[in-house]
Scaffold this active site. Structure first.
Site, PDB file in Angstrom:
ATOM      1  N   LYS A  69       0.855  -1.192   0.000  1.00 23.24           N
ATOM      2  CA  LYS A  69       0.000   0.000   0.000  1.00 23.24           C
ATOM      3  C   LYS A  69       0.891   1.242   0.000  1.00 23.24           C
ATOM      4  O   LYS A  69       1.903   1.283   0.710  1.00 23.24           O
ATOM      5  CB  LYS A  69      -0.909   0.001   1.235  1.00 23.24           C
ATOM      6  CG  LYS A  69      -1.926   1.138   1.250  1.00 23.24           C
ATOM      7  CD  LYS A  69      -2.916   1.012   2.419  1.00 23.24           C
ATOM      8  CE  LYS A  69      -3.967   2.116   2.381  1.00 23.24           C
ATOM      9  NZ  LYS A  69      -4.942   2.012   3.501  1.00 23.24           N
ATOM     10  N   SER A 109      -9.947   2.200   2.358  1.00 25.29           N
ATOM     11  CA  SER A 109      -9.009   2.911   1.531  1.00 25.29           C
ATOM     12  C   SER A 109      -7.963   2.020   0.853  1.00 25.29           C
ATOM     13  O   SER A 109      -7.296   2.490  -0.086  1.00 25.29           O
ATOM     14  CB  SER A 109      -8.284   3.966   2.376  1.00 25.29           C
ATOM     15  OG  SER A 109      -7.467   3.344   3.350  1.00 25.29           O
ATOM     16  N   SER A 169     -10.412  -0.089   6.626  1.00 22.53           N
ATOM     17  CA  SER A 169      -9.776  -0.051   5.308  1.00 22.53           C
ATOM     18  C   SER A 169      -9.044  -1.308   4.857  1.00 22.53           C
ATOM     19  O   SER A 169      -8.630  -1.380   3.705  1.00 22.53           O
ATOM     20  CB  SER A 169      -8.809   1.126   5.234  1.00 22.53           C
ATOM     21  OG  SER A 169      -9.543   2.303   5.009  1.00 22.53           O
TER      22      SER A 169
HETATM   23  N1  GLN Z   1     -13.521   4.831   5.457  1.00 21.86           N
HETATM   24  C1  GLN Z   1     -12.967   5.287   6.708  1.00 21.86           C
HETATM   25  C2  GLN Z   1     -12.502   6.727   6.571  1.00 21.86           C
HETATM   26  O1  GLN Z   1     -12.637   7.275   5.503  1.00 21.86           O
HETATM   27  C3  GLN Z   1     -11.846   4.398   7.137  1.00 21.86           C
HETATM   28  C4  GLN Z   1     -10.598   4.611   6.404  1.00 21.86           C
HETATM   29  C5  GLN Z   1      -9.476   3.767   6.893  1.00 21.86           C
HETATM   30  O2  GLN Z   1      -9.673   2.769   7.571  1.00 21.86           O
HETATM   31  N2  GLN Z   1      -8.270   4.188   6.546  1.00 21.86           N
HETATM   32  O3  GLN Z   1     -12.021   7.310   7.501  1.00 21.86           O
END
Ligand code: GLN
Length: 485
Positions: A76, A152, A176
């Site tokens: 990532k 994400s 995410s």
């Molecule tokens: N979708 C959540 C956010 O936008 C979680 C994102 C994540 O876990 N990095 O904060």
């Protein structure tokens, strides 16, 4: 080889049936051919990858290889990796080349000998649930190119689902790893907060961020977690605990396992067909000898609101470092130092990131701090206490990972609250700091459904066992998207 498990790849490398250079080339060629359509990787550097593969082959030849030496993996793009561009999905860091390695990268590359294939696309600064906030454009779900892969860690999920890589790393601040795993038919694990070092992982919400593996099976995840986890003095929140073998309990029978079903995860808000797949998975667990216990997480309905105070508050502080001075984007024209800060940040950040910074700055501001931030912290404690209470009567908690299957590109992009609600089942786990997994458990209209498993603190080996036994009895995790040979 493209569809082999990490164990099979490890055996093939050890038996010299294939070299790491050959294996890496196989995946690099697939990336070249298929990535333009999926957009799962944002940076590939063939020479860097092949150099690492050559070094891995030398270790294998010298007899100093570890179990995963020579196996390719996608990283990532939130992890700093020396000499690689590290963008975090943002224009702000679009040209940033890291001078150092994140601990996760160092452990995986230098210690374990894994070979990084490239950096995966992601929501900008990991803020999103669809990968649509990336500066590098959306990622397409290999199960349906008109749909999102989740986020994400959407690039990591799509890369593994399309077998552009045998496995990938992800990070999970509010779901995410688990949500994109669910939407792309992968197995993903978010460890207990503090198990994997955050050093060199670009910070979003530091009290929630945690890295973990995304792969085709629980067994693959266990092998990867073995390389990622461990105390790191460079991360003050890293936990000093003895090293574990996360694969040690994979085969343990599940007889007598107590599965807690929180009534709040089985009420309204979830697509009925997704729920039916989750219930069928739980019935399968009963066949494997597990018992069902009803539990309650009475404050879980407050997890999304509490998260959307705490995470932006931390983000507003963490992202203040991107000011155009030492690294990252700097506006080409400005009148003064203040003007340079403002223009660089206005031009360098996308809309969702700005929204979070504004919310975070607001909730921390004098006069609102008690009403929002302090209150959210109290709710966070109540949510964690709910889990402590629930784990008195069960060993693992189960429910859906995501309330729906993969949605269409653009479907929720204009409505932040709808997007935030995609993480309704995952966020409480981050607020409590517990380990959580998503495991493939069926399909609705040809799209994958994920079953979420939540364990008590440090119960990663147990979660992996619970997931592995299910994967021995079912083949959902082996299904492949059409056209992915
Ligand atoms: N979708 C959540 C956010 O936008 C979680 C994102 C994540 O876990 N990095 O904060």
């Amino acid at each position: 080889m493209i569809h082999a498990s990490l164990k099979q790849l490890s055996q093939a490398l050890a038996a010299k049936q294939i070299s790491s250079v050959e294996l890496s080339t196989l995946f690099l060629d697939r990336i070249e051919r298929l990535n333009p359509q999926i957009n799962a990787l944002v940076t590939v550097d063939r020479e860097r990858t092949l150099n690492a593969a050559r070094a891995a082959d030398a270790r294998i030849a010298a007899g100093t290889a570890g179990p995963l030496t020579g196996i390719p993996i996608a990283q990532k793009d939130i992890f700093c990796a020396e000499g690689w561009r590290t963008t975090c999905g943002s224009k702000m860091l679009a040209n940033f080349v890291s001078p150092y390695d994140a601990t996760v990268i160092r452990k995986m590359e230098a210690e374990a000998g894994l070979v990084s294939l490239g950096k995966t696309n992601m929501d900008e600064f990991a803020m999103g649930s669809s990968n649509e906030t990336s500066f590098f454009g959306p990622v397409r779900n290999p199960w349906d190119n008109a749909r999102v892969p989740g986020g994400s860690s959407g690039g990591s999920a799509a890369a593994v689902a399309a077998r552009l890589a045998p496995a990938a790393t992800g990070t999970d601040t509010g779901g995410s790893i688990r949500q994109p795993a669910a939407l792309c038919n992968l197995t993903g694990l978010k460890p207990t907060y503090g198990v994997v070092s955050r050093y060199g992982m670009i910070a979003f919400a530091s009290s929630l961020d945690q890295a973990g593996p995304m792969a085709a099976s629980a067994e693959d995840c266990a092998l990867l977690l073995n390389t990622m986890a461990g105390f790191d003095e460079r991360d003050s929140t890293s936990l000093d605990r003895p090293q574990e073998d996360y694969a040690r309990d994979l085969d343990k029978p599940l007889a007598g396992l107590r599965i807690g079903l929180p009534k709040e995860f089985f009420g309204e808000g979830c697509d009925a067909e997704v729920m039916a797949a989750v219930r069928a998975a739980i019935a399968e667990y009963e066949k494997l000898g597990a018992q069902i216990v009803d539990v309650s997480l009475p404050n879980s309905h407050l997890s999304v609101p509490a998260y959307y105070v705490i995470a932006p508050a931390e983000a507003s502080s963490n992202l203040s470092r991107f000011d155009g001075v030492r690294y990252g984007y700097r506006a080409p024209e400005y009148d003064s130092l203040d003007d340079m800060y403002m223009k660089s940040r206005a031009q360098g950040f996308g809309a969702e990131v700005k929204r979070r910074i504004l919310i975070g700055t607001y909730v921390l501001s004098h006069g609102y701090y008690d009403a929002y931030y302090l209150q959210a912290q109290r709710i966070r404690r109540l949510i964690a206490n709910d889990f402590v209470e629930a784990f008195k009567s069960c060993d693992v908690i189960m429910g859906p990972t995501s309330p729906s299957t993969a949605f269409k590109l653009g479907e929720k992009a204009a409505d932040p609250v709808q997007m935030y609600l995609s993480d309704i089942y995952t966020i409480a786990v981050n607020l409590a700091g517990l380990p959580g997994m998503s495991v493939p458990c069926g399909f609705v209209g040809g799209l994958p459904v994920g079953l979420q498993l939540v364990g008590n603190y440090f119960a990663e080996a147990q979660l992996l066992n619970v997931a592995h036994r299910y994967q021995q009895a079912t083949d959902w995790h082996q299904r492949r998207p059409a056209g992915i040979e």
